[in-house]
Design a protein around this motif. Sequence first.
Motif, short mmCIF file in Angstrom:
data_model
loop_
_atom_site.label_atom_id
_atom_site.label_comp_id
_atom_site.label_asym_id
_atom_site.label_seq_id
_atom_site.Cartn_x
_atom_site.Cartn_y
_atom_site.Cartn_z
N ARG A 184 50.50 71.10 26.62
CA ARG A 184 50.53 72.15 27.64
C ARG A 184 51.19 71.71 28.93
NH1 ARG A 184 44.93 74.62 28.90
NH2 ARG A 184 46.31 75.94 30.14
N HIS A 185 50.93 70.47 29.34
CA HIS A 185 51.43 70.00 30.63
C HIS A 185 52.15 68.66 30.48
CE1 HIS A 185 48.16 72.76 31.92
NE2 HIS A 185 49.01 73.04 32.90
N PHE A 186 53.36 68.60 31.00
CA PHE A 186 54.01 67.32 31.22
C PHE A 186 53.31 66.64 32.38
CE2 PHE A 186 57.24 65.08 33.83
CZ PHE A 186 57.56 64.05 32.95
N CYS A 187 53.32 67.30 33.53
CA CYS A 187 52.61 66.81 34.71
C CYS A 187 52.57 67.95 35.73
CB CYS A 187 53.32 65.60 35.29
SG CYS A 187 52.61 64.99 36.85
N SER A 188 51.38 68.19 36.28
CA SER A 188 51.21 69.27 37.25
C SER A 188 51.42 68.81 38.69
CB SER A 188 49.82 69.90 37.11
OG SER A 188 48.82 68.94 37.36
N GLY A 189 51.94 67.58 38.86
CA GLY A 189 52.24 67.10 40.20
C GLY A 189 51.13 66.25 40.77
N GLY A 190 51.12 66.16 42.09
CA GLY A 190 50.11 65.36 42.77
C GLY A 190 48.71 65.91 42.57
N ASP A 191 47.75 65.05 42.67
CA ASP A 191 46.35 65.43 42.49
C ASP A 191 45.85 66.06 43.79
OD1 ASP A 191 43.61 65.63 42.08
OD2 ASP A 191 43.53 63.78 40.90
N VAL A 192 45.94 67.38 43.87
CA VAL A 192 45.61 68.09 45.10
C VAL A 192 44.17 67.84 45.53
CG1 VAL A 192 45.46 70.36 46.19
CG2 VAL A 192 47.34 69.86 44.66
N LYS A 193 43.28 67.75 44.56
CA LYS A 193 41.88 67.50 44.88
C LYS A 193 41.72 66.15 45.58
CE LYS A 193 37.27 67.24 42.78
NZ LYS A 193 36.50 67.31 41.50
N ALA A 194 42.43 65.13 45.10
CA ALA A 194 42.34 63.80 45.72
C ALA A 194 42.96 63.80 47.11
CB ALA A 194 43.02 62.77 44.84
N TYR A 195 44.02 64.59 47.28
CA TYR A 195 44.73 64.60 48.57
C TYR A 195 44.05 65.48 49.61
CZ TYR A 195 48.53 62.63 45.72
OH TYR A 195 49.28 61.85 44.87
N SER A 196 43.14 66.34 49.19
CA SER A 196 42.53 67.29 50.12
C SER A 196 41.62 66.63 51.15
CB SER A 196 41.72 68.34 49.34
OG SER A 196 40.62 67.74 48.67
N VAL A 197 41.28 65.36 50.94
CA VAL A 197 40.37 64.67 51.86
C VAL A 197 41.09 64.14 53.09
CG1 VAL A 197 38.85 64.03 49.96
CG2 VAL A 197 40.63 62.43 50.72
N PHE A 198 42.42 64.13 53.08
CA PHE A 198 43.16 63.55 54.20
C PHE A 198 43.11 64.48 55.40
CE2 PHE A 198 45.72 61.79 50.50
CZ PHE A 198 44.98 60.61 50.46
N ALA A 199 42.93 63.87 56.59
CA ALA A 199 42.78 64.65 57.82
C ALA A 199 43.95 64.51 58.78
CB ALA A 199 41.49 64.24 58.54
N SER A 200 44.93 63.64 58.45
CA SER A 200 46.04 63.42 59.37
C SER A 200 47.23 62.82 58.62
CB SER A 200 45.62 62.46 60.48
OG SER A 200 45.43 61.15 59.95
N PRO A 201 48.44 62.90 59.22
CA PRO A 201 49.59 62.24 58.61
C PRO A 201 49.38 60.74 58.39
CG PRO A 201 50.34 63.76 60.30
CD PRO A 201 48.84 63.70 60.40
N ALA A 202 48.63 60.10 59.29
CA ALA A 202 48.38 58.67 59.16
C ALA A 202 47.61 58.35 57.88
CB ALA A 202 47.60 58.16 60.38
N GLU A 203 46.78 59.27 57.41
CA GLU A 203 46.05 59.08 56.16
C GLU A 203 46.89 59.51 54.96
OE1 GLU A 203 42.35 61.15 56.39
OE2 GLU A 203 41.61 60.02 58.11
N LEU A 204 47.65 60.58 55.14
CA LEU A 204 48.42 61.14 54.04
C LEU A 204 49.62 60.28 53.66
CD1 LEU A 204 48.95 63.73 52.21
CD2 LEU A 204 50.47 64.47 54.05
N ASN A 205 50.38 59.83 54.67
CA ASN A 205 51.67 59.19 54.41
C ASN A 205 51.59 57.95 53.52
OD1 ASN A 205 53.34 61.04 55.68
ND2 ASN A 205 53.21 60.01 57.67
N PRO A 206 50.64 57.03 53.74
CA PRO A 206 50.63 55.84 52.87
C PRO A 206 50.43 56.16 51.39
CG PRO A 206 49.31 55.46 54.84
CD PRO A 206 49.65 56.92 54.82
N VAL A 207 49.60 57.16 51.11
CA VAL A 207 49.35 57.52 49.71
C VAL A 207 50.59 58.18 49.09
CG1 VAL A 207 47.90 58.89 48.18
CG2 VAL A 207 46.89 57.75 50.14
#
Length: 252
Positions: free
Chosen positions: A68-91
């Motif tokens: 059904r899926h090759f890949c649905s992209g980034g794990d939005v659930k895992a990324y939803s915890v980030f509160a700022s670019p400083a947290e988001l960018n390294p990941v």
Amino acid sequence: MTSGDQKEQGQPDVRFERRGSVVVLVIDRPYAANAFGPKAVAEFRTHLEAVRQDRTISGLIVTGAGDRHFCSGGDVKAYSVFASPAELNPVFDDAREVLNELDLLDVPTVAAINGVAIGGGFELALACDFRVAHLSANLSLPQVRMGILPGWFATERLLSICGRANAKRFALSGARISAEEAHRLGVVDELTSGDVVERAVEFLTQFEGANRRGVAAFKRVVRELADNGREAAQHLERDVFAELWFHPERKR
């Protein structure tokens, strides 16, 4: 989703399989539409390093578990915890670096698109040298509809593969494009109604004689052209050509 839909704790998110001299990396998270989260990114990087170290490997295939899926992209659930670019960018930078490593890997690479390739999943496929897709597959970059951009450097890759107008069609519409239409637009190299991984293995046989130093050098020059333009790429090609000419393992 029930707990039974998920794998046991400690099981890998990315499987490493051998088919002769070809490695198949399988994103094995069907319960999460094969999303490419931080754990999968880290495992993927480890597997790429293993490929670089093993000189018996002649090619790499990337695919998703299930049909059904090759890949649905980034794990939005895992990324939803980030509160700022400083947290988001390294990941996100980790994912970008892994896709760059895939792009420059010293063996030919094929995305075996067995189902839906959405967002970052499509970006993962674009980082491969070639794409083989099942006729039932479709591809999309829905990020603009969400008010963002593709996050893993898909813009330059898509532009170089299919041109400005077609790249805009994918990115600005956000629509799901069928495998057949993607093939017509030059994004997909081969279509199949059968086992997409088997077809990808067959596709790679045409590169069996490729020397890994030559593959790596060619990819470096292509990347230099994209990054720094024609003059810089020509200088690099000149220097690398001379280096490889005098390499003790060059065929004479």
